[in-house]
Scaffold this active site. Structure first.
Site, PDB file in Angstrom:
ATOM      1  N   THR A  16       0.829  -1.216   0.000  1.00 42.63           N
ATOM      2  CA  THR A  16       0.000   0.000   0.000  1.00 42.63           C
ATOM      3  C   THR A  16       0.861   1.263   0.000  1.00 42.63           C
ATOM      4  O   THR A  16       0.665   2.166  -0.812  1.00 42.63           O
ATOM      5  CB  THR A  16      -0.907  -0.003   1.251  1.00 42.63           C
ATOM      6  OG1 THR A  16      -1.615  -1.237   1.282  1.00 42.63           O
ATOM      7  CG2 THR A  16      -1.897   1.144   1.239  1.00 42.63           C
ATOM      8  N   ALA A  46      11.903  -4.694  -2.994  1.00 43.77           N
ATOM      9  CA  ALA A  46      11.844  -6.081  -2.513  1.00 43.77           C
ATOM     10  C   ALA A  46      10.421  -6.420  -2.091  1.00 43.77           C
ATOM     11  O   ALA A  46       9.794  -5.672  -1.336  1.00 43.77           O
ATOM     12  CB  ALA A  46      12.797  -6.275  -1.334  1.00 43.77           C
ATOM     13  N   LYS A 106       5.862   1.205  13.144  1.00 40.77           N
ATOM     14  CA  LYS A 106       5.763   1.570  14.578  1.00 40.77           C
ATOM     15  C   LYS A 106       5.897   0.355  15.474  1.00 40.77           C
ATOM     16  O   LYS A 106       6.435   0.428  16.570  1.00 40.77           O
ATOM     17  CB  LYS A 106       4.450   2.290  14.883  1.00 40.77           C
ATOM     18  CG  LYS A 106       3.177   1.518  14.588  1.00 40.77           C
ATOM     19  CD  LYS A 106       2.547   2.022  13.349  1.00 40.77           C
ATOM     20  CE  LYS A 106       1.578   1.075  12.711  1.00 40.77           C
ATOM     21  NZ  LYS A 106       1.038   1.602  11.460  1.00 40.77           N
ATOM     22  N   GLU A 130       9.085   9.261  10.199  1.00 38.68           N
ATOM     23  CA  GLU A 130       7.939  10.192  10.219  1.00 38.68           C
ATOM     24  C   GLU A 130       6.621   9.463   9.947  1.00 38.68           C
ATOM     25  O   GLU A 130       5.580   9.834  10.500  1.00 38.68           O
ATOM     26  CB  GLU A 130       8.159  11.296   9.175  1.00 38.68           C
ATOM     27  CG  GLU A 130       7.134  12.390   9.187  1.00 38.68           C
ATOM     28  CD  GLU A 130       7.067  13.140  10.518  1.00 38.68           C
ATOM     29  OE1 GLU A 130       7.980  13.905  10.811  1.00 38.68           O
ATOM     30  OE2 GLU A 130       6.083  12.955  11.262  1.00 38.68           O
ATOM     31  N   VAL A 133       3.961   7.380  12.905  1.00 39.90           N
ATOM     32  CA  VAL A 133       2.866   7.924  13.726  1.00 39.90           C
ATOM     33  C   VAL A 133       2.117   8.968  12.902  1.00 39.90           C
ATOM     34  O   VAL A 133       2.722   9.903  12.367  1.00 39.90           O
ATOM     35  CB  VAL A 133       3.391   8.602  15.014  1.00 39.90           C
ATOM     36  CG1 VAL A 133       2.222   9.101  15.865  1.00 39.90           C
ATOM     37  CG2 VAL A 133       4.266   7.658  15.819  1.00 39.90           C
ATOM     38  N   GLY A 135       0.553   8.803   9.987  1.00 41.51           N
ATOM     39  CA  GLY A 135       0.564   8.742   8.513  1.00 41.51           C
ATOM     40  C   GLY A 135       1.200   9.974   7.888  1.00 41.51           C
ATOM     41  O   GLY A 135       2.402  10.206   8.012  1.00 41.51           O
ATOM     42  N   ILE A 137       0.756  13.077   8.672  1.00 44.33           N
ATOM     43  CA  ILE A 137       0.883  14.250   9.556  1.00 44.33           C
ATOM     44  C   ILE A 137       2.334  14.412  10.016  1.00 44.33           C
ATOM     45  O   ILE A 137       2.911  13.479  10.586  1.00 44.33           O
ATOM     46  CB  ILE A 137      -0.002  14.095  10.820  1.00 44.33           C
ATOM     47  CG1 ILE A 137      -1.450  13.835  10.431  1.00 44.33           C
ATOM     48  CG2 ILE A 137       0.119  15.316  11.715  1.00 44.33           C
ATOM     49  CD1 ILE A 137      -2.338  13.481  11.609  1.00 44.33           C
ATOM     50  N   ASP A 202      -2.090  -0.811  18.313  1.00 46.33           N
ATOM     51  CA  ASP A 202      -1.461   0.087  17.338  1.00 46.33           C
ATOM     52  C   ASP A 202      -1.243   1.475  17.974  1.00 46.33           C
ATOM     53  O   ASP A 202      -0.151   2.059  17.864  1.00 46.33           O
ATOM     54  CB  ASP A 202      -2.385   0.187  16.105  1.00 46.33           C
ATOM     55  CG  ASP A 202      -1.912   1.211  15.083  1.00 46.33           C
ATOM     56  OD1 ASP A 202      -0.952   0.912  14.358  1.00 46.33           O
ATOM     57  OD2 ASP A 202      -2.490   2.310  15.028  1.00 46.33           O
ATOM     58  N   LYS A 206       2.333   3.675  18.997  1.00 43.52           N
ATOM     59  CA  LYS A 206       2.544   5.077  18.611  1.00 43.52           C
ATOM     60  C   LYS A 206       2.751   5.943  19.855  1.00 43.52           C
ATOM     61  O   LYS A 206       3.575   6.875  19.846  1.00 43.52           O
ATOM     62  CB  LYS A 206       1.357   5.566  17.786  1.00 43.52           C
ATOM     63  CG  LYS A 206       1.286   4.863  16.418  1.00 43.52           C
ATOM     64  CD  LYS A 206      -0.044   5.077  15.727  1.00 43.52           C
ATOM     65  CE  LYS A 206      -0.087   4.402  14.359  1.00 43.52           C
ATOM     66  NZ  LYS A 206      -1.405   4.369  13.763  1.00 43.52           N
TER      67      LYS A 206
HETATM   68  P1  NAP Z   1       1.468  -3.933   2.918  1.00 45.32           P
HETATM   69  O1  NAP Z   1       0.504  -3.329   1.989  1.00 45.32           O
HETATM   70  O2  NAP Z   1       1.090  -5.195   3.606  1.00 45.32           O
HETATM   71  O3  NAP Z   1       2.836  -4.159   2.118  1.00 45.32           O
HETATM   72  C1  NAP Z   1       3.892  -4.882   2.643  1.00 45.32           C
HETATM   73  C2  NAP Z   1       4.906  -5.098   1.537  1.00 45.32           C
HETATM   74  O4  NAP Z   1       6.038  -5.745   2.077  1.00 45.32           O
HETATM   75  C3  NAP Z   1       4.393  -5.978   0.410  1.00 45.32           C
HETATM   76  O5  NAP Z   1       4.844  -5.505  -0.833  1.00 45.32           O
HETATM   77  C4  NAP Z   1       5.034  -7.334   0.701  1.00 45.32           C
HETATM   78  O6  NAP Z   1       5.289  -8.120  -0.432  1.00 45.32           O
HETATM   79  C5  NAP Z   1       6.342  -6.916   1.318  1.00 45.32           C
HETATM   80  N1  NAP Z   1       6.869  -7.908   2.262  1.00 45.32           N
HETATM   81  C6  NAP Z   1       6.312  -8.333   3.403  1.00 45.32           C
HETATM   82  N2  NAP Z   1       7.082  -9.257   3.989  1.00 45.32           N
HETATM   83  C7  NAP Z   1       8.150  -9.442   3.159  1.00 45.32           C
HETATM   84  C8  NAP Z   1       9.284 -10.263   3.195  1.00 45.32           C
HETATM   85  N3  NAP Z   1       9.465 -11.134   4.178  1.00 45.32           N
HETATM   86  N4  NAP Z   1      10.175 -10.166   2.190  1.00 45.32           N
HETATM   87  C9  NAP Z   1       9.969  -9.307   1.163  1.00 45.32           C
HETATM   88  N5  NAP Z   1       8.905  -8.494   1.091  1.00 45.32           N
HETATM   89  C10 NAP Z   1       8.012  -8.562   2.074  1.00 45.32           C
HETATM   90  O7  NAP Z   1       1.877  -2.886   4.072  1.00 45.32           O
HETATM   91  P2  NAP Z   1       1.667  -1.307   4.071  1.00 45.32           P
HETATM   92  O8  NAP Z   1       0.254  -0.995   4.423  1.00 45.32           O
HETATM   93  O9  NAP Z   1       2.256  -0.728   2.851  1.00 45.32           O
HETATM   94  O10 NAP Z   1       2.540  -0.904   5.363  1.00 45.32           O
HETATM   95  C11 NAP Z   1       3.944  -0.904   5.330  1.00 45.32           C
HETATM   96  C12 NAP Z   1       4.471  -0.309   6.633  1.00 45.32           C
HETATM   97  O11 NAP Z   1       4.021   1.039   6.754  1.00 45.32           O
HETATM   98  C13 NAP Z   1       4.008  -1.031   7.894  1.00 45.32           C
HETATM   99  O12 NAP Z   1       5.022  -0.998   8.860  1.00 45.32           O
HETATM  100  C14 NAP Z   1       2.831  -0.175   8.357  1.00 45.32           C
HETATM  101  O13 NAP Z   1       2.595  -0.260   9.758  1.00 45.32           O
HETATM  102  C15 NAP Z   1       3.329   1.204   7.977  1.00 45.32           C
HETATM  103  N6  NAP Z   1       2.243   2.178   7.774  1.00 45.32           N
HETATM  104  C16 NAP Z   1       1.232   1.894   6.929  1.00 45.32           C
HETATM  105  C17 NAP Z   1       0.223   2.817   6.741  1.00 45.32           C
HETATM  106  C18 NAP Z   1      -0.895   2.563   5.797  1.00 45.32           C
HETATM  107  O14 NAP Z   1      -1.769   3.434   5.642  1.00 45.32           O
HETATM  108  N7  NAP Z   1      -0.955   1.411   5.127  1.00 45.32           N
HETATM  109  C19 NAP Z   1       0.254   4.039   7.439  1.00 45.32           C
HETATM  110  C20 NAP Z   1       1.335   4.308   8.299  1.00 45.32           C
HETATM  111  C21 NAP Z   1       2.335   3.359   8.453  1.00 45.32           C
HETATM  112  P3  NAP Z   1       4.096  -8.668  -1.395  1.00 45.32           P
HETATM  113  O15 NAP Z   1       3.524  -7.440  -2.029  1.00 45.32           O
HETATM  114  O16 NAP Z   1       4.738  -9.563  -2.362  1.00 45.32           O
HETATM  115  O17 NAP Z   1       3.127  -9.330  -0.463  1.00 45.32           O
HETATM  116  N1  HSE Z   2      -4.262   0.699  11.303  1.00 46.70           N
HETATM  117  C1  HSE Z   2      -3.773   2.046  11.420  1.00 46.70           C
HETATM  118  C2  HSE Z   2      -4.938   2.985  11.656  1.00 46.70           C
HETATM  119  C3  HSE Z   2      -3.008   2.420  10.145  1.00 46.70           C
HETATM  120  O1  HSE Z   2      -6.110   2.570  11.594  1.00 46.70           O
HETATM  121  O2  HSE Z   2      -4.707   4.149  11.954  1.00 46.70           O
HETATM  122  C4  HSE Z   2      -2.011   3.514  10.339  1.00 46.70           C
HETATM  123  O3  HSE Z   2      -1.010   3.190  11.260  1.00 46.70           O
END
Ligand code: NAP
Ligand code: HSE
Length: 441
Positions: A16, A46, A106, A130, A133, A135, A137, A202, A206
């Site tokens: 994502t 990766a 986090k 950044e 916590v 997103g 902001i 979660d 944070k």
């Molecule tokens: P996600 O959509 O689940 O994407 C994870 C990615 O990592 C996927 O591309 C996955 O590969 C890859 N991956 C996972 N395990 C792996 C491994 N062992 N080896 C290689 N690649 C691997 O996660 P996301 O929502 O982007 O979130 C990523 C990080 O940002 C997390 O720490 C999350 O807490 C943080 N975050 C997310 C948001 C949000 O809005 N989503 C907001 C703030 C912070 P595949 O694609 O092949 O499965």
């Molecule tokens: N699951 C989290 C939320 C995503 O609902 O705020 C961002 O860390």
């Protein structure tokens, strides 16, 4: 002017957030390079599965499953895989190979942050986070840099979008928790397993990061007191509304005084609380996040915006990429995380809070006096009392019953918790319907 070499960026994770980071890096490479003063090159992404269909179109040759190989030779490693392993080992490897690291993880930072920051300091690298916590902001850099000359006293944060969406649905549309959660899942806010959000885990991670930064102290995740929103009922939300409050899941980080030693300490806690309707946090709707900061000189500050989402979170990651790249160009070691204050993290019992207790009592002479006595005996002072007649829904007992809603003045959490225990044990009290803390009043 000497032209700086092109900086290589390795992206670990193309989900994502990662896919949006890659797209912005590629689309805006020229502009970003101008801001940095050096070229940037996305060396690869990766992922786990090369055959997985992807929503964001990116050059196929960028993808790899060999994260370790990708790290070698990178100047900046961006970790957006999530989870503890292999993220932790890969970040350690990247730091030890001389790269700066950016992460939005986090969960990893709240559990292994001390280790990662130590290694970064030893090798003179930067670890930026950044996106971890709030997103999109900007809150980490304001706490770390902009407020570095001030003294933060308190943070009240809505740092979980899923629970804010659910509580807002309950408040605005009168939904119960289950149907609000179903809507959050349908709209893609809640994960398939919503435990980390609903249970406050979660938000606790944070809170640990915010408290650590604000108070220059290592705040381990296990020292953060946590309650989730699982037990928040439609009736509680309606009662809060009637009394001029809204229920919000808050991450609270405060400088407090240890009641036993008189020494300064830190309190970090997460729970659903009653927030007055006129407080700026009450106006945070939907899945938005907001962090309300109180500082000695700056006064009240509010940081507000999208707490999640691919492109929104990518904005925060890109800001870190530019900062890290500029440091490469400028040279010199990174700025280490400051934990010099080394304050003790105190248990929730040391916090000063206010309670709102809804009780069902037998409607007989002396009951109000008995309830007041239990508050007084435990060091909790009553501020407001509302009484209405009638049994709670479903009660079969024919004896006259009243509902008391008691608001307290600020008191030690330990006193308020002891009061609730005493009320539970009292024969004057038929049942305790709700106990919620009041914050921001
Ligand atoms: P996600 O959509 O689940 O994407 C994870 C990615 O990592 C996927 O591309 C996955 O590969 C890859 N991956 C996972 N395990 C792996 C491994 N062992 N080896 C290689 N690649 C691997 O996660 P996301 O929502 O982007 O979130 C990523 C990080 O940002 C997390 O720490 C999350 O807490 C943080 N975050 C997310 C948001 C949000 O809005 N989503 C907001 C703030 C912070 P595949 O694609 O092949 O499965
Ligand atoms: N699951 C989290 C939320 C995503 O609902 O705020 C961002 O860390």
């Amino acid at each position: 002017m000497i032209e700086y070499r092109t900086l290589k960026i390795a992206l670990l994770g193309g989900g994502t957030v990662g896919s949006q980071v890659a797209k912005l890096l590629l689309d805006n490479a020229a502009e970003l390079s101008s801001r940095i003063g050096a070229g940037i090159e996305l060396a690869g992404i990766a992922v786990r599965d090369l055959d997985k269909p992807r929503d964001v179109e990116l050059p196929a040759e960028l993808y790899t499953t060999d994260a370790e190989q990708l790290i070698l030779g990178a100047d900046i490693v961006v970790e957006l895989m999530g989870g503890i392993e292999p993220a932790r080992s890969l970040i350690l490897k990247a730091l030890n190979s001389g790269a700066d690291v950016i992460t939005g993880n986090k969960q990893l930072l709240a559990t292994h942050g001390a280790e990662l920051f130590d290694v970064a300091e030893q090798v003179g690298a930067q670890l930026y986070y950044e996106a971890a916590v709030g997103g999109a902001i900007p809150i980490i850099r304001p706490l770390r840099d902009s407020l570095a000359g001030d003294s933060v006293t308190r943070i009240l944060g809505i740092v979980n979008g899923t629970t804010n969406f659910i509580l807002d649905r309950m408040d605005t549309f009168g939904d119960d928790l289950a149907s609000a959660l179903a809507t959050a899942t349908e709209l893609g806010y809640a994960e398939a397993d919503p435990t980390a959000d609903i249970g406050g885990y979660d938000a606790a991670a944070k809170a640990a990061l915010l408290a650590g930064l604000a108070f220059h102290t290592n705040v381990p995740l296990e020292s953060v007191y946590r309650e989730g929103i699982e037990d928040i009922s439609k009736e509680q939300v309606e009662r809060a509304q009637a009394m001029g409050f809204v229920v919000k899941l808050l991450a609270i980080c405060e400088r407090v005084i240890d009641p036993t030693t008189g020494e300064a300490g830190v309190s970090a806690r997460v729970y659903p609380a009653l927030v007055p309707r006129e407080h700026p946090l009450a106006a945070v709707h939907g899945a938005h996040n907001a962090v309300f900061v109180q500082a000695h000189a700056a006064g009240d500050l509010m940081f507000y915006g999208a707490g999640a989402g691919g492109i929104q979170t990518a904005s925060a990651v890109l800001g870190d990429v530019v900062s890290a790249a500029r440091r490469h160009v400028a040279g010199g070691p990174g700025v280490a995380e400051s934990t010099h204050a080394n304050l003790p993290v105190l248990p929730v019992s040391a916090a000063v809070t206010r309670y709102h207790v809804t009780l069902h009592v037998t409607d007989q002479p002396g009951v109000l006096a008995e309830v007041s006595r239990l508050f007084a005996e435990n060091g909790a002072s009553i501020e407001t009392v509302q009484q209405s007649s009638g049994a709670p829904a479903g009660a079969e007992d024919a004896s006259p019953t009243a509902t008391l809603v008691i608001g307290t003045h600020a008191a030690l959490e330990a006193s308020l918790a002891a009061t609730v225990e005493a009320l539970r044990a009292s024969t004057a009290v038929t049942s305790i319907a709700h106990v919620l803390r009041i914050e921001g009043a």
